[in-house]
Motif scaffolding. Structure first.
Motif, mmCIF file in Angstrom:
data_model
loop_
_atom_site.group_PDB
_atom_site.id
_atom_site.type_symbol
_atom_site.label_atom_id
_atom_site.label_comp_id
_atom_site.label_asym_id
_atom_site.label_seq_id
_atom_site.Cartn_x
_atom_site.Cartn_y
_atom_site.Cartn_z
ATOM 1 N N GLU A 79 -9.284 -9.283 25.297
ATOM 2 C CA GLU A 79 -9.649 -8.026 25.144
ATOM 3 C C GLU A 79 -9.338 -7.299 25.283
ATOM 4 O OE1 GLU A 79 -12.467 -8.025 23.557
ATOM 5 O OE2 GLU A 79 -13.013 -9.983 24.031
ATOM 6 N N ARG A 80 -7.723 -7.024 25.938
ATOM 7 C CA ARG A 80 -6.736 -6.086 27.039
ATOM 8 C C ARG A 80 -5.270 -6.035 25.849
ATOM 9 N NH1 ARG A 80 -10.438 -4.394 26.650
ATOM 10 N NH2 ARG A 80 -11.830 -2.645 28.389
ATOM 11 N N MET A 81 -5.002 -8.320 26.494
ATOM 12 C CA MET A 81 -3.138 -7.439 25.965
ATOM 13 C C MET A 81 -3.429 -8.446 24.076
ATOM 14 S SD MET A 81 -1.424 -7.491 28.591
ATOM 15 C CE MET A 81 -2.235 -6.121 28.534
ATOM 16 N N GLU A 82 -3.657 -8.813 24.314
ATOM 17 C CA GLU A 82 -3.544 -9.168 22.835
ATOM 18 C C GLU A 82 -4.027 -8.268 21.493
ATOM 19 O OE1 GLU A 82 -2.597 -12.948 21.256
ATOM 20 O OE2 GLU A 82 -1.663 -12.475 23.140
ATOM 21 N N PRO A 83 -4.972 -7.589 21.417
ATOM 22 C CA PRO A 83 -5.012 -6.809 20.074
ATOM 23 C C PRO A 83 -3.969 -6.198 20.742
ATOM 24 C CG PRO A 83 -7.465 -6.970 21.815
ATOM 25 C CD PRO A 83 -6.576 -7.882 22.639
ATOM 26 N N GLN A 84 -3.190 -5.417 22.013
ATOM 27 C CA GLN A 84 -2.364 -4.502 22.145
ATOM 28 C C GLN A 84 -0.674 -4.163 21.472
ATOM 29 O OE1 GLN A 84 -2.483 -1.116 22.294
ATOM 30 N NE2 GLN A 84 -4.944 -1.102 22.807
ATOM 31 N N VAL A 85 -0.455 -6.347 21.508
ATOM 32 C CA VAL A 85 0.338 -6.920 21.884
ATOM 33 C C VAL A 85 -0.042 -7.373 20.074
ATOM 34 C CG1 VAL A 85 1.747 -9.281 21.562
ATOM 35 C CG2 VAL A 85 0.745 -8.645 23.692
ATOM 36 N N LYS A 86 -0.823 -7.474 19.411
ATOM 37 C CA LYS A 86 -0.515 -7.566 17.944
ATOM 38 C C LYS A 86 -0.482 -6.276 17.208
ATOM 39 C CE LYS A 86 -3.831 -9.252 14.194
ATOM 40 N NZ LYS A 86 -3.445 -7.607 13.365
ATOM 41 N N MET A 87 -0.883 -5.461 17.866
ATOM 42 C CA MET A 87 -0.682 -3.122 17.032
ATOM 43 C C MET A 87 0.585 -3.968 17.045
ATOM 44 S SD MET A 87 -2.741 -0.704 18.142
ATOM 45 C CE MET A 87 -4.221 -1.060 17.797
ATOM 46 N N GLY A 88 1.005 -3.901 18.473
ATOM 47 C CA GLY A 88 2.732 -3.938 17.830
ATOM 48 C C GLY A 88 3.479 -4.650 17.176
ATOM 49 N N LEU A 89 3.250 -5.589 16.793
ATOM 50 C CA LEU A 89 3.859 -6.703 16.288
ATOM 51 C C LEU A 89 3.801 -6.620 15.226
ATOM 52 C CD1 LEU A 89 3.036 -10.245 17.553
ATOM 53 C CD2 LEU A 89 5.066 -9.182 17.716
ATOM 54 N N ASP A 90 2.275 -5.684 14.534
ATOM 55 C CA ASP A 90 2.098 -5.365 13.066
ATOM 56 C C ASP A 90 3.381 -4.087 13.236
ATOM 57 O OD1 ASP A 90 0.297 -7.477 12.502
ATOM 58 O OD2 ASP A 90 -1.531 -6.077 12.800
ATOM 59 N N SER A 91 3.207 -2.769 13.669
ATOM 60 C CA SER A 91 4.245 -2.391 13.445
ATOM 61 C C SER A 91 5.596 -1.717 13.157
ATOM 62 C CB SER A 91 3.300 -1.023 15.083
ATOM 63 O OG SER A 91 4.044 -1.303 15.367
ATOM 64 N N GLY A 92 5.443 -3.504 13.586
ATOM 65 C CA GLY A 92 6.975 -3.242 14.464
ATOM 66 C C GLY A 92 7.479 -2.807 15.496
ATOM 67 N N ARG A 93 6.622 -2.212 16.746
ATOM 68 C CA ARG A 93 7.237 -1.653 17.309
ATOM 69 C C ARG A 93 8.194 -3.243 18.804
ATOM 70 N NH1 ARG A 93 6.553 3.913 18.337
ATOM 71 N NH2 ARG A 93 4.345 4.546 17.334
#
Length: 288
Positions: A152-166
């Motif tokens: 609930e904390r790490m994976e959603p944010q990591v995915k968001m960063g991967l999807d945005s190219g960050r």
């Protein structure tokens, strides 16, 4: 500064005329102003033209929850939450004037936060999702803190960063290696009621020297993640931490864990603002 459509909506929703308005700081997410209502006096108004109006719906729930638990922490009263124009959200709050810390203000803040953390639930999470900043925050309930932290904390944010190219795809394996160590790193702590976004920009001392907290991202979690968050961006006073530990001492080794907890706010800041926050994330993950 405030559009006439917003003024009209506030007057309609509150049944009171607006006497005056003046600019106020709304932080890095929202726009804000002070609004004087005919029969209510000065109120704090914030609105956001780019965020989902549900942002303020969930903020209201968080404020109500924090106000309901009976500590001496000051939490603004909600006056009105609504939308105007084409569904733009706004939130009208009690205006609390900022003062300064008294001799015992920081210590009292630490003690009262410890008392808030003693409010417990059986599971980590919350009965609804909400937001941190203007990013969605998932609060699906879990019995295990490590599982909650990862899912609930790490994976959603990591995915968001991967999807945005960050982030590049290579960071995924580094996180997976860290995840495998977490059950042996995190202490056994019950689910505590957390403010969820408690850093130096989300509290002040009022004119009576009482700690006032706002802009919550509430959920029930391991209290260490909250204390870790307070250490970001300069940290709180030493008296705050000493008093907190007098009421409810942290488990030994907290300083070795706090960087892991702070991956969450650092990921959030990476996804909101980019820049050096992503480099901090990579540095921490690679250490573990």
């Amino acid at each position: 500064m405030i559009r006439d459509t917003l003024k009209s909506q506030i007057q309609e929703d509150t049944g009171q005329a607006i006497v005056s308005t003046r600019r106020a700081s709304g932080g890095s997410i929202n726009q804000a102003a002070l609004v004087e209502l005919e029969n209510r006096g000065t109120c704090f108004l914030k609105w956001n033209t780019t965020a989902d109006p549900d942002l303020f719906v969930k903020e209201v729930k968080g404020l109500h929850l924090l106000r309901s638990v009976g500590t001496d922490l000051i939490v603004p009263e909600v006056i009105k939450q609504g939308t105007y124009g084409n569904g733009i959200g706004y939130l009208l709050l009690e205006y609390i004037k900022e003062g300064s810390a008294g001799a015992a203000s920081s210590e009292d803040f630490g003690r009262q936060l410890a008392e808030q953390h003693k409010i417990k639930e059986e599971q980590y999470g919350l009965d609804h999702d909400n937001y941190i900043g203007k990013l969605p925050q998932s609060n699906s309930r879990h019995n295990d803190w490590t599982e909650f932290f990862i899912q609930e904390r790490m994976e959603p944010q990591v995915k968001m960063g991967l999807d945005s190219g960050r982030f590049s795809a290579g960071i995924t394996s580094a996180f997976q290696k860290m995840y495998r160590q977490l059950p042996d790193i995190f202490p056994d702590e019950p689910p505590s009621l957390l403010h969820g976004d408690l850093w130096g920009g989300n509290y002040f001392f009022n004119t009576d020297g009482k700690a006032t907290i706002y802009d919550p991202a509430v959920y029930y979690g391991n209290r260490e993640i909250e204390i870790a968050f307070t250490h970001m961006f300069g940290g709180f006073s030493s008296g705050f931490y000493s008093a907190y530990n007098e009421v409810w001492p942290l488990a030994p080794g907290f300083n070795n864990r706090k960087d892991i907890y702070n991956l969450y706010p650092l990921l959030v800041h990476t996804n909101l603002f980019g820049g050096h926050y992503g480099r901090q994330v990579k540095s921490i993950v690679q250490r573990f």
